[in-house]
Design a protein around this motif. Structure first.
Motif: not given
Length: 388
Positions: A120-125, A143-145, A169-171, A194-204
């Protein structure tokens, strides 16, 4: 007076059958020797090429891989604000907060499961990886799956082709693009937001932070300051060094295994060369006596037979290297023991490997011809001339 080199070549040519069989045995040994070195080199080049000299990877202290690492959001923000990190044209820092997880996917054709790296990464990645380009489709939307798959993942795993979906990740995640990263480790990864993957895998927390330095010479200053900060507990490594370390364990295993097999096989090839050269000496006893009678010294005869055996080894070595070079057309996949994920790479033949293989073949030839050459050189002149 020296025996001309053409004498040794003509002697080999006169015994074509045994010469070809002996050279073929040496060629197979050199083939094994060269392919193991090519495999190790291909693995190293794949992972080293994954990184860039002006990028730095930050992971938790004590962690060997990004999968084992954890960097809190506050720590990532501190890293991102470091003055050594370069700015993007829009005035933001060129730093990517990333998360990495492993997923098991079935392979196409066999349904055999294997671990795949999902990053998971951002546009900067994306900006930090200029070696990666889209081969098909488009990049995932933040912000999308949506995900994009590396070319080697798309080719080898079910659900990873463009337009297909993978459930984790349940989706459900839709593959909207296939990326071509050349012969780098990124071709064996799946990328998403990155943010979507963190939500899907319940990462903090993030797994790593990748940043571009304003100047490559700033690495040491950046590393010392970051690692000395009591709020951090992270370590910084140049990206090329970080990925090179990922290949170290598997590369060493392959090299040790290959060298062991090469030594075992080479014993058979050397024995074959010994038998061939002893046969040559036995069948040319009167010829050797004639050479001595014509004034050729023992050293000249010794050199001639050693050159003959070395020539035999060189022919086998050239054939073995030529055969090994065809392996560059293949792509192999294996489990990276550092990350426990699938990694695809190619055999890589370099001038150094070709040179080492030829030296190895010459060594086998010389070692195989050493005792027969001494026997020929020590042969008594009268006894040799009397032989029938």
């Amino acid at each position: 007076m020296k025996i001309p080199f053409s004498y040794s070549w003509k002697s080999l040519w006169a015994r074509k059958a045994t010469s070809v069989l002996t050279a073929a045995g040496m060629a197979l040994v050199v083939y094994v020797f060269a392919t193991v070195l090519m495999l190790t080199e291909g693995l190293k080049q794949t992972l080293v090429a994954t990184g860039s000299d002006d990028n730095v990877v930050l992971i938790r202290q004590g962690a060997e891989t990004e999968v084992q690492s954890s960097i809190e959001r506050e720590q990532a923000a501190i890293i991102e604000s470091a003055p050594e990190i370069a700015y993007a044209p829009n005035g933001t820092k060129l730093a990517s907060k990333e998360v990495m997880v492993l997923m098991t996917l079935p392979k196409r054709g066999s349904d055999k499961p294997s671990n795949v790296t999902i990053r998971g990464l951002s546009e900067k990645g994306l900006t930090l990886r200029p070696q990666v380009r889209l081969a098909e489709g488009r990049m995932f939307r933040p912000g999308s799956s949506e995900i994009v798959a590396g070319r080697k993942i798309a080719e080898n795993f079910k659900g990873a082709g463009i337009g297909e979906t993978i459930r984790f990740g349940l989706r459900d995640w839709t593959v909207v693009g296939v990326m071509d990263a050349g012969n780098t480790g990124f071709s064996s990864e799946i990328w998403g937001d990155a943010d979507q993957l963190m939500q899907a895998f319940r990462r903090t927390a993030y797994s790593a932070v990748v940043a571009k330095l304003a100047d490559v010479s700033l690495l040491e200053r950046f590393r010392v300051r970051i690692e000395a900060d009591p709020r951090m507990k992270v370590e910084a490594k140049r990206e090329t060094v970080f990925y090179a370390e990922q290949s170290e364990m598997l590369a060493n295993f392959l090299k040790i295994l290959g060298m062991t097999l090469s030594v075992i096989f080479s014993l058979g090839a050397i024995i074959g060369a010994v038998i061939t050269m002893y046969g040559a000496v036995a069948s040319r006893t009167r010829e050797i006596g004639t050479l001595r009678a014509l004034g050729f010294r023992r050293g000249g005869i010794l050199s001639a037979f050693l050159f003959e055996s070395a020539l035999l080894g060189l022919i086998g070595g050239l054939a073995g290297v030529a055969l090994a070079s065809t392996m560059q057309l293949l792509t192999v996949s294996t489990l990276n023991w550092q990350t426990f994920s699938e990694l695809a790479f190619t055999f890589t033949l370099t001038p150094t490997i070709a040179f080492q293989s030829l030296v190895f073949s010459l060594f086998m030839g010389l070692l195989g011809g050493l005792l027969p050459a001494f026997q020929a050189a020590r042969m008594d002149l009268i006894d040799a001339l009397r032989s029938v």
